[in-house]
Design an enzyme around this catalytic site. Structure first.
Site, PDB file in Angstrom:
ATOM      1  N   GLY A 293      -3.883  12.613 -14.036  1.00 30.53           N
ATOM      2  CA  GLY A 293      -2.458  12.380 -14.257  1.00 30.53           C
ATOM      3  C   GLY A 293      -1.986  11.035 -13.754  1.00 30.53           C
ATOM      4  O   GLY A 293      -0.835  10.645 -13.990  1.00 30.53           O
ATOM      5  N   ILE A 296      -4.532   5.149 -13.858  1.00 30.46           N
ATOM      6  CA  ILE A 296      -5.851   4.892 -14.438  1.00 30.46           C
ATOM      7  C   ILE A 296      -6.398   6.152 -15.090  1.00 30.46           C
ATOM      8  O   ILE A 296      -6.918   6.114 -16.209  1.00 30.46           O
ATOM      9  CB  ILE A 296      -6.836   4.386 -13.368  1.00 30.46           C
ATOM     10  N   ASP A 316      -6.108  17.326 -11.658  1.00 27.38           N
ATOM     11  CA  ASP A 316      -5.183  16.613 -10.773  1.00 27.38           C
ATOM     12  C   ASP A 316      -4.529  17.617  -9.838  1.00 27.38           C
ATOM     13  O   ASP A 316      -4.374  18.790 -10.177  1.00 27.38           O
ATOM     14  CB  ASP A 316      -4.108  15.883 -11.589  1.00 27.38           C
ATOM     15  N   ASN A 321       2.483  15.191 -13.550  1.00 23.51           N
ATOM     16  CA  ASN A 321       1.842  14.101 -14.285  1.00 23.51           C
ATOM     17  C   ASN A 321       0.760  14.612 -15.229  1.00 23.51           C
ATOM     18  O   ASN A 321       0.626  14.137 -16.362  1.00 23.51           O
ATOM     19  CB  ASN A 321       1.238  13.085 -13.318  1.00 23.51           C
ATOM     20  N   ILE A 408     -14.476   5.200  -9.739  1.00 21.84           N
ATOM     21  CA  ILE A 408     -13.512   4.113  -9.818  1.00 21.84           C
ATOM     22  C   ILE A 408     -13.440   3.438  -8.452  1.00 21.84           C
ATOM     23  O   ILE A 408     -13.064   4.070  -7.461  1.00 21.84           O
ATOM     24  CB  ILE A 408     -12.103   4.612 -10.207  1.00 21.84           C
ATOM     25  N   LYS A 412     -10.821  -4.259  -3.254  1.00 26.75           N
ATOM     26  CA  LYS A 412     -10.535  -4.108  -1.822  1.00 26.75           C
ATOM     27  C   LYS A 412     -11.717  -3.518  -1.066  1.00 26.75           C
ATOM     28  O   LYS A 412     -11.728  -3.479   0.168  1.00 26.75           O
ATOM     29  CB  LYS A 412      -9.283  -3.253  -1.630  1.00 26.75           C
ATOM     30  N   VAL A 457       2.957  -3.962  -7.866  1.00 30.95           N
ATOM     31  CA  VAL A 457       4.126  -4.788  -7.549  1.00 30.95           C
ATOM     32  C   VAL A 457       5.122  -4.867  -8.704  1.00 30.95           C
ATOM     33  O   VAL A 457       6.314  -5.053  -8.485  1.00 30.95           O
ATOM     34  CB  VAL A 457       3.701  -6.219  -7.148  1.00 30.95           C
ATOM     35  N   THR A 474       5.122 -10.679   0.063  1.00 26.13           N
ATOM     36  CA  THR A 474       4.673 -10.717   1.463  1.00 26.13           C
ATOM     37  C   THR A 474       4.380 -12.133   1.947  1.00 26.13           C
ATOM     38  O   THR A 474       4.638 -12.473   3.099  1.00 26.13           O
ATOM     39  CB  THR A 474       3.420  -9.838   1.654  1.00 26.13           C
TER      40      THR A 474
END
Length: 613
Positions: A293, A296, A316, A321, A408, A412, A457, A474
């Site tokens: 949901g 991605i 989910d 969703n 996935i 980061k 963002v 930021t």
């Protein structure tokens, strides 16, 4: 209802006058007595026939204020059928009474047909004229926006017609833009083609343009991007029609207009992936998508549905969703077997039951906590969901001999400075460890930020702009790699097709984009001036946040694949016993203080260096 009664009365009067005037015109205003008599005995049947046929053709049900060519054709058809029946009636009545009375000459019927079309049509279209006058009167107090339309094709023509028909839109069309030199200076529906794309800035300045519409639904993405970049420099609000494949009903009108998205300004061509191998592992198979949901996960479901799986399982924990995705797919792919499963990946027994019941062939794992600052404040939840939950799913897939498992991941995870990135890196370690001992092909796909996804963002910036600012960034130098949601989903599916087991696939995402530049572009696209109408505020880096993101481990070599934009990181040999021991340690530490969690993660992920801000 009152207006319909008036229309019936008007039609009766028009039929009587029309038929009598037809006789006057045919006989030079000297009607023979026998035709007067036939007129008298025919007028009631003609009225009845006309009203009945008018009702069949919905001439008393339409809202004539919005009448168009379709309503005009209804009038023509109704009058034609009524006159044919009247002619048949004339012949029959004369035969019944043995030609005692004369039937009307055929020219009378022709004149009567013309007068009826003019009369019935004129009365009805007068309502539209009255409605337009009313709209014009209402709009006099409103200032019309000067509009420039880019594109001089069929889409532009339809938009011009709609603007002219609906004064309430408050647009004054200044002109059209088209790169075709043969069109320059010529008029389309009364609107002049002023020049090509290079002349947009000067035309906008000289004509005090308020808004620009891109009416080019069939243009290539590269063409649109170039034109949007030019339009952006004018500082005017931009709207565009979506691509033709996004317009479900095939119609182009003002209701299809949308704001120009930041995706339209990506500094590279949108990645188009090779789908040749995808059929082999999805078509006719049962596919499970966790986090189905989410941003991605839901796009994965949409893309997977195109390849004809036998069954799609949408798992989910958040039912709303997942339900929305199910309803969307029911509409677009009614024949596809699909099922929503409400469950948590933290519940290992539930996962085992699901795999026992449905026996999926392929699992796409998109369920995860991903918000960096929130996970820094709640590291135990990041561990429970992203690490322990993922291990539950990996272990279950291994034990059930699932064909493929696609994890996935994120940029980061590369040299992570936050707990979220570290958990995703540990997930990569787990899939490589299990791939060594399992019949299941475990792979991961690593990509950057996704434009428009939940928590990204762009939605935040839009809300801030809608409230008049400020837009918060930021750091002025912070940058990120970006891709669209469809790109991300396609990459994941493509990687699954390439998988041989243990790989981490990486997308060449081009150059990173400054977040501050994204904010400025979005403010400009919304019709405002950055720093003047909408201010940008720099708030400082958040806990665990990097100034620059990395997609690759610097010390590891990449291998190219058959797709020019996809690379594979050299697999690292990780031990499954190390993973199992680590999972037990994570389970024991999630209820302790946060510092203990961070320290344990630093031990398990050597590249993780916690950044305290």
């Amino acid at each position: 209802m009152q207006k319909n009664k008036k229309l019936v009365l008007y039609d009766i009067i028009l039929v009587v006058l029309g038929l009598y005037l037809s006789l006057l015109l045919r006989f030079d205003f000297n009607i023979p007595k026998e035709y007067i008599y036939f007129f008298k005995i025919s007028i009631i049947p003609v009225i009845v026939i006309t009203l009945y046929i008018n009702k069949i053709f919905n001439l008393y049900n339409s809202i004539w204020k919005y009448a168009s060519i379709e309503e005009l054709m209804s009038i023509v058809c109704s009058v034609t059928v009524s006159n044919i029946i009247f002619i048949i009636y004339s012949y029959l009545i004369n035969r019944i009474v043995q030609f005692r009375y004369y039937r009307f000459p055929f020219p009378v019927h022709i004149i009567f047909w013309i007068l009826c079309v003019l009369g019935l049509g004129g009365v009805r279209f007068s309502f539209r004229l009255a409605g337009n006058s009313e709209n014009t009167k209402r709009c006099k107090d409103k200032k019309n926006k000067n509009l420039l339309i880019v594109g001089a094709g069929d889409a532009a023509v339809l938009i011009i017609k709609e603007i002219k028909r609906n004064e309430g839109l408050n647009y004054h069309i200044i002109g059209l833009i088209d790169d075709d030199n043969d069109k320059k200076g010529r008029r389309i529906n009364g609107i002049q083609v002023l020049g090509g794309r290079e002349e947009i800035p000067n035309i906008s300045k000289n004509n005090k343009i308020d808004e620009i519409i891109l009416a080019m639904p069939s243009a290539s993405m590269s063409t649109k991007r170039e034109i949007v970049s030019i339009c952006k420099k004018t500082g005017h609000k931009l709207k565009t029609l979506p691509e033709m494949n996004e317009i479900i009903d095939g119609k182009v009108n003002m209701s299809k207009l949308r704001e120009v998205k930041i995706e339209d300004l990506l500094g590279r061509k949108e990645v188009k992936l090779n789908n040749d191998d995808i059929d082999k592992y999805i078509k006719g198979k049962t596919v499970l998508v966790t986090g189905g949901g989410g941003s991605i996960g839901s796009e994965l479901c949409r893309q997977i549905a195109k390849f004809g799986p036998d069954k799609l399982l949408i798992l989910d924990i958040y039912e709303n969703n997942a339900y929305d995705v199910q309803m969307e797919l029911n509409y677009k792919y009614p024949e596809l077997r699909k099922e929503v499963i409400i469950a948590s990946i933290r519940d290992e027994k539930r996962l085992n039951d699901i795999l026992d019941e449905h026996s999926p062939n392929v699992v796409f794992h998109a369920a995860a906590h991903k918000h960096v600052p929130l996970m820094e404040e709640n590291p135990a939840e990041a561990i429970k969901n992203n690490v322990i939950g993922t291990h539950n799913l990996i272990k279950c897939c291994h034990e059930h001999n699932i064909e493929r498992f696609v994890q996935i991941s994120t940029d980061k995870a590369v040299n992570p400075t936050n707990i979220m990135g570290a958990t995703k890196r540990f997930c990569e370690i787990m899939i490589q460890a299990y791939d060594r001992i399992s019949k299941t092909e475990f792979v991961a796909v690593r990509f950057g930020n996704v434009l428009g996804s939940n928590g990204s963002v762009i939605p935040l910036f839009k809300k801030q702009i809608a409230h008049g600012g400020p837009v918060t960034v930021t750091h002025p130098e912070i940058n990120r790699f970006f891709m669209t949601i469809p790109e991300a989903a396609q990459l994941v599916i493509e990687a699954g097709g390439m998988a041989k087991g243990g790989e981490i696939f990486v997308l060449d995402m081009g150059e990173p984009v400054k977040i501050a530049d994204l904010a400025k572009d979005l403010i400009t696209l919304s019709g405002f001036k950055p720093g003047v109408d909408i201010k940008i505020e720099y708030t400082g880096l958040r806990p665990g946040e990097k100034l620059y993101e990395e997609l690759l481990m610097d010390e590891l070599a990449l291998t190219s694949t058959e797709h020019e934009k996809i690379f594979v990181e050299k697999p690292i040999e990780n031990d499954v016993n190390f993973v199992k021991k680590s999972i037990e340690q994570f389970k024991n530490i999630v209820y302790k203080e946060n510092d203990s969690i961070f320290k344990l993660m630093e031990e398990k992920v050597p590249t993780y260096i916690r950044k305290n801000i």
